[in-house]
Design a protein around this motif. Sequence first.
Motif, PDB file in Angstrom:
ATOM      1  N   GLY A 199      -7.011   3.328  11.362  1.00 38.77           N
ATOM      2  CA  GLY A 199      -6.395   2.607  12.466  1.00 38.77           C
ATOM      3  C   GLY A 199      -5.092   3.258  12.869  1.00 38.77           C
ATOM      4  O   GLY A 199      -4.491   4.009  12.101  1.00 38.77           O
ATOM      5  N   LEU A 200      -4.659   2.967  14.095  1.00 40.28           N
ATOM      6  CA  LEU A 200      -3.435   3.568  14.606  1.00 40.28           C
ATOM      7  C   LEU A 200      -2.209   2.897  14.008  1.00 40.28           C
ATOM      8  O   LEU A 200      -2.274   1.795  13.460  1.00 40.28           O
ATOM      9  CB  LEU A 200      -3.398   3.444  16.132  1.00 40.28           C
ATOM     10  CG  LEU A 200      -4.547   4.111  16.883  1.00 40.28           C
ATOM     11  CD1 LEU A 200      -4.389   3.903  18.381  1.00 40.28           C
ATOM     12  CD2 LEU A 200      -4.630   5.587  16.543  1.00 40.28           C
ATOM     13  N   LEU A 201      -1.061   3.570  14.137  1.00 43.00           N
ATOM     14  CA  LEU A 201       0.210   3.009  13.704  1.00 43.00           C
ATOM     15  C   LEU A 201       0.840   2.236  14.849  1.00 43.00           C
ATOM     16  O   LEU A 201       0.623   2.527  16.024  1.00 43.00           O
ATOM     17  CB  LEU A 201       1.163   4.124  13.260  1.00 43.00           C
ATOM     18  CG  LEU A 201       0.685   5.080  12.178  1.00 43.00           C
ATOM     19  CD1 LEU A 201       1.825   6.018  11.779  1.00 43.00           C
ATOM     20  CD2 LEU A 201       0.144   4.351  10.970  1.00 43.00           C
ATOM     21  N   THR A 202       1.636   1.255  14.508  1.00 42.12           N
ATOM     22  CA  THR A 202       2.460   0.592  15.511  1.00 42.12           C
ATOM     23  C   THR A 202       3.652   1.498  15.817  1.00 42.12           C
ATOM     24  O   THR A 202       3.976   2.409  15.040  1.00 42.12           O
ATOM     25  CB  THR A 202       2.972  -0.749  14.997  1.00 42.12           C
ATOM     26  OG1 THR A 202       3.906  -0.511  13.920  1.00 42.12           O
ATOM     27  CG2 THR A 202       1.829  -1.636  14.497  1.00 42.12           C
ATOM     28  N   PRO A 203       4.336   1.290  16.933  1.00 45.40           N
ATOM     29  CA  PRO A 203       5.525   2.104  17.220  1.00 45.40           C
ATOM     30  C   PRO A 203       6.555   2.050  16.086  1.00 45.40           C
ATOM     31  O   PRO A 203       7.157   3.078  15.756  1.00 45.40           O
ATOM     32  CB  PRO A 203       6.063   1.495  18.510  1.00 45.40           C
ATOM     33  CG  PRO A 203       4.844   0.960  19.199  1.00 45.40           C
ATOM     34  CD  PRO A 203       3.981   0.420  18.087  1.00 45.40           C
ATOM     35  N   GLY A 204       6.751   0.862  15.499  1.00 40.12           N
ATOM     36  CA  GLY A 204       7.722   0.762  14.419  1.00 40.12           C
ATOM     37  C   GLY A 204       7.297   1.534  13.184  1.00 40.12           C
ATOM     38  O   GLY A 204       8.117   2.191  12.529  1.00 40.12           O
ATOM     39  N   GLU A 205       6.014   1.452  12.834  1.00 45.50           N
ATOM     40  CA  GLU A 205       5.514   2.208  11.691  1.00 45.50           C
ATOM     41  C   GLU A 205       5.642   3.701  11.930  1.00 45.50           C
ATOM     42  O   GLU A 205       6.056   4.459  11.039  1.00 45.50           O
ATOM     43  CB  GLU A 205       4.051   1.837  11.431  1.00 45.50           C
ATOM     44  CG  GLU A 205       3.852   0.430  10.886  1.00 45.50           C
ATOM     45  CD  GLU A 205       2.402  -0.016  10.942  1.00 45.50           C
ATOM     46  OE1 GLU A 205       2.089  -1.056  10.340  1.00 45.50           O
ATOM     47  OE2 GLU A 205       1.578   0.663  11.596  1.00 45.50           O
ATOM     48  N   ALA A 206       5.308   4.128  13.146  1.00 45.64           N
ATOM     49  CA  ALA A 206       5.398   5.545  13.466  1.00 45.64           C
ATOM     50  C   ALA A 206       6.845   6.034  13.447  1.00 45.64           C
ATOM     51  O   ALA A 206       7.128   7.154  12.998  1.00 45.64           O
ATOM     52  CB  ALA A 206       4.769   5.819  14.831  1.00 45.64           C
ATOM     53  N   ALA A 207       7.763   5.211  13.926  1.00 45.64           N
ATOM     54  CA  ALA A 207       9.177   5.602  13.918  1.00 45.64           C
ATOM     55  C   ALA A 207       9.678   5.784  12.491  1.00 45.64           C
ATOM     56  O   ALA A 207      10.399   6.745  12.193  1.00 45.64           O
ATOM     57  CB  ALA A 207      10.015   4.556  14.651  1.00 45.64           C
TER      58      ALA A 207
END
Length: 312
Positions: A117-125
């Motif tokens: 699954g994809l990351l959320t913007p916060g997880e990716a940051a």
Amino acid sequence: MNAGGQEKRVIDGRFELLGRLGAGGMGMVWRARDLALHREVALKEVRPPDPALLAADPAAARTLRERVLREARALARIDHPGVVTIHHIVDAAEIAHPWIVMELVQGQSLQERLAVGLLTPGEAAALGRGVLGALRAAHAAGIHHRDVKPANVLLRPDGRPVLTDFGIAALQGTTGLTATGELIGSPEYIAPERIRGDEGRTASDLWSLGMLLYVSVEGAHPLRRTTPLATLAAVLDEEIPRPVRSGPLGPVVMALLDRNPDARPEAAELDRLLAAIPEKPGFGPAAPDTVAAPLPPTLVTSPPPAYGYPPT
């Protein structure tokens, strides 16, 4: 001898090969047991992509070997939780290629994580800050990674990223091509200035980090085409679609993907921008003397495989 009557292979009289972990452009990676310290390690046999060519050019073979050892020794001096640890180098006249002994990182690669699954913007940051910290440590030691991509980022069980496979990137020539014209690395993560032959910029690693973040949140690579040459052409000239799922991370990603390397944010500014994006637990190193936050449910996979250097 083992139970099947097959003799186990031991490197340097100390490292017993247990099984292959992967193979890439610059060698084979093995899971191994350190017979002296009774621990498992990752062992990489560093061999060139075209051994026949180097066999015909002993001077090139010596240069390549020296560069492998120089880069490995430089990496061994880096003490950073986001950089894979090098324990030992095996290099002797009777051995065809050097072997690098590294920590065996228990966990999955970011590429495997994104398949779930994809990351959320916060997880990716938060992930980006962890990878950025590793890059800053490498850059301070005079090392450019040149192959930052999801397959080369491992995630420890607590979610902290570890940047691996400096060796493949460090062995590239100034054009990123071997003498036979074979591209080393992944065309879709190479900065445009490197394709044009402009090497030696830390900003090039930041372009690759920006593309990694784009893919982690958006779920697709904006410039990947059906062939490597078409991808390289797209990296050089085609417009990059603006992210639609990245929220506050989107402007940061697009700033990193500026084709002018001088216009990209510098590392300190990038860290500030990423830190301003609300995080969720699961990525990034824990604060000193604290326990890392547990992974959120979307990041839990079981059981995680173990890696040293992932295949590339």
